[in-house]
Design a protein around this motif. Structure first.
Motif, mmCIF file in Angstrom:
data_model
loop_
_atom_site.group_PDB
_atom_site.id
_atom_site.type_symbol
_atom_site.label_atom_id
_atom_site.label_comp_id
_atom_site.label_asym_id
_atom_site.label_seq_id
_atom_site.Cartn_x
_atom_site.Cartn_y
_atom_site.Cartn_z
ATOM 1 N N GLY A 63 0.810 -1.221 0.000
ATOM 2 C CA GLY A 63 0.000 0.000 0.000
ATOM 3 C C GLY A 63 0.836 1.259 0.000
ATOM 4 N N LEU A 64 1.943 1.262 0.713
ATOM 5 C CA LEU A 64 2.814 2.439 0.737
ATOM 6 C C LEU A 64 3.510 2.611 -0.605
ATOM 7 N N ILE A 65 3.933 1.517 -1.185
ATOM 8 C CA ILE A 65 4.586 1.597 -2.495
ATOM 9 C C ILE A 65 3.629 2.205 -3.521
ATOM 10 N N ILE A 66 2.408 1.730 -3.533
ATOM 11 C CA ILE A 66 1.414 2.265 -4.471
ATOM 12 C C ILE A 66 1.147 3.741 -4.196
ATOM 13 N N ALA A 67 1.070 4.107 -2.926
ATOM 14 C CA ALA A 67 0.804 5.505 -2.566
ATOM 15 C C ALA A 67 1.930 6.431 -3.010
ATOM 16 N N LEU A 68 3.159 5.954 -2.981
ATOM 17 C CA LEU A 68 4.299 6.804 -3.346
ATOM 18 C C LEU A 68 4.581 6.817 -4.842
ATOM 19 N N LEU A 69 4.186 5.800 -5.550
ATOM 20 C CA LEU A 69 4.552 5.651 -6.957
ATOM 21 C C LEU A 69 4.048 6.748 -7.872
ATOM 22 N N GLY A 70 2.769 7.002 -7.831
ATOM 23 C CA GLY A 70 2.197 7.844 -8.874
ATOM 24 C C GLY A 70 2.322 7.106 -10.194
ATOM 25 N N SER A 71 2.542 7.828 -11.270
ATOM 26 C CA SER A 71 2.717 7.181 -12.577
ATOM 27 C C SER A 71 4.006 7.640 -13.249
ATOM 28 N N ASP A 72 4.967 8.059 -12.441
ATOM 29 C CA ASP A 72 6.239 8.540 -12.964
ATOM 30 C C ASP A 72 7.174 7.357 -13.228
ATOM 31 N N PRO A 73 7.580 7.140 -14.474
ATOM 32 C CA PRO A 73 8.453 6.003 -14.788
ATOM 33 C C PRO A 73 9.785 6.012 -14.032
ATOM 34 N N ASP A 74 10.347 7.186 -13.769
ATOM 35 C CA ASP A 74 11.613 7.247 -13.029
ATOM 36 C C ASP A 74 11.449 6.670 -11.627
ATOM 37 N N VAL A 75 10.364 7.042 -10.975
ATOM 38 C CA VAL A 75 10.084 6.529 -9.632
ATOM 39 C C VAL A 75 9.833 5.030 -9.696
ATOM 40 N N MET A 76 9.053 4.617 -10.668
ATOM 41 C CA MET A 76 8.738 3.193 -10.808
ATOM 42 C C MET A 76 10.005 2.378 -11.031
ATOM 43 N N GLU A 77 10.894 2.866 -11.882
ATOM 44 C CA GLU A 77 12.142 2.154 -12.141
ATOM 45 C C GLU A 77 12.978 2.030 -10.871
ATOM 46 N N ASN A 78 13.085 3.115 -10.109
ATOM 47 C CA ASN A 78 13.847 3.044 -8.855
ATOM 48 C C ASN A 78 13.261 2.020 -7.904
ATOM 49 N N PHE A 79 11.940 2.013 -7.779
ATOM 50 C CA PHE A 79 11.299 1.054 -6.889
ATOM 51 C C PHE A 79 11.489 -0.382 -7.394
ATOM 52 N N LEU A 80 11.414 -0.589 -8.704
ATOM 53 C CA LEU A 80 11.543 -1.939 -9.259
ATOM 54 C C LEU A 80 12.865 -2.596 -8.860
ATOM 55 N N LEU A 81 13.881 -1.803 -8.667
ATOM 56 C CA LEU A 81 15.190 -2.350 -8.326
ATOM 57 C C LEU A 81 15.331 -2.682 -6.848
ATOM 58 N N HIS A 82 14.320 -2.328 -6.030
ATOM 59 C CA HIS A 82 14.456 -2.493 -4.586
ATOM 60 C C HIS A 82 13.292 -3.183 -3.892
ATOM 61 N N VAL A 83 12.275 -3.582 -4.611
ATOM 62 C CA VAL A 83 11.080 -4.143 -3.957
ATOM 63 C C VAL A 83 11.077 -5.670 -4.012
ATOM 64 N N LYS A 84 10.182 -6.249 -3.236
ATOM 65 C CA LYS A 84 9.961 -7.696 -3.256
ATOM 66 C C LYS A 84 9.337 -8.081 -4.608
ATOM 67 N N PRO A 85 9.513 -9.335 -5.024
ATOM 68 C CA PRO A 85 8.974 -9.761 -6.327
ATOM 69 C C PRO A 85 7.483 -9.476 -6.520
ATOM 70 N N ASP A 86 6.670 -9.712 -5.513
ATOM 71 C CA ASP A 86 5.239 -9.453 -5.676
ATOM 72 C C ASP A 86 4.953 -7.968 -5.880
ATOM 73 N N ASP A 87 5.733 -7.121 -5.231
ATOM 74 C CA ASP A 87 5.550 -5.679 -5.416
ATOM 75 C C ASP A 87 6.075 -5.220 -6.774
ATOM 76 N N ALA A 88 7.117 -5.891 -7.267
ATOM 77 C CA ALA A 88 7.592 -5.588 -8.625
ATOM 78 C C ALA A 88 6.473 -5.869 -9.623
ATOM 79 N N ALA A 89 5.762 -6.961 -9.413
ATOM 80 C CA ALA A 89 4.645 -7.305 -10.303
ATOM 81 C C ALA A 89 3.566 -6.232 -10.259
ATOM 82 N N VAL A 90 3.276 -5.718 -9.071
ATOM 83 C CA VAL A 90 2.272 -4.653 -8.923
ATOM 84 C C VAL A 90 2.704 -3.418 -9.718
ATOM 85 N N ILE A 91 3.964 -3.059 -9.596
ATOM 86 C CA ILE A 91 4.477 -1.876 -10.301
ATOM 87 C C ILE A 91 4.417 -2.101 -11.808
ATOM 88 N N LEU A 92 4.873 -3.249 -12.258
ATOM 89 C CA LEU A 92 4.896 -3.524 -13.700
ATOM 90 C C LEU A 92 3.501 -3.546 -14.300
#
Length: 159
Positions: A63-92
């Protein structure tokens, strides 16, 4: 509790730095994530907080990851490199249409063998940035022999 009453202060640099420090040092539960997600950040403040906090995203609830993400690809890319696999799937799965992903991020994610990352990554590649598949063709050929049928199917769609 202080977070609930932050109101107009949330977009100040001092608040952002304190919040990132809090995120770095604390165990964040769903209740705190919901409070942070409800704060009235402007787009710039939210992006800066997300970028500053992305290194610690593995310990954040989804929930926090989704709240912080927005739809900015730069933010999403940074998170993708540091999140758990299930959260990576949510971002992708939330990847913005028509936006390409940085080649080095794709390469890093493709190195993973976890289908929870590979399936949504390959799906996002097919849907949002198919032209980048040719840059990773060797790895895609390797993935055509992956133990997961879903990974194999998506890899074949991209080759």
């Amino acid at each position: 509790i202080v977070l609930k009453h932050s109101g107009a202060l949330v977009n100040r640099v001092e608040f952002r730095l304190a919040l990132v420090d809090f995120l770095k040092r604390s165990e964040i539960d769903d209740e705190i994530a919901e409070i942070i997600g409800s704060l009235p950040f402007d787009d710039t403040a939210r992006k800066l907080i997300a970028l500053d906090a992305s290194n610690y995203a593995e310990k954040f609830p989804t929930g926090l990851i989704i709240a912080l993400l927005g739809s900015d690809p730069d933010v999403m890319e940074n998170f993708l490199l540091h999140v758990k696999p299930d959260d990576a799937a949510v971002i992708l799965r939330r990847w913005p249409s028509g936006k390409a992903m940085n080649t080095s991020v794709i390469r890093k994610l493709l190195e993973n063998n976890d289908p929870r990352i590979l399936v949504p990554l390959l799906g996002a590649m097919k849907t949002h940035f198919p032209s980048q598949a040719s840059e990773h063709i060797k790895r895609l050929w390797e993935l055509e022999r992956h133990s997961s049928a879903a990974v194999r199917a998506w890899a074949k769609k991209l080759t």
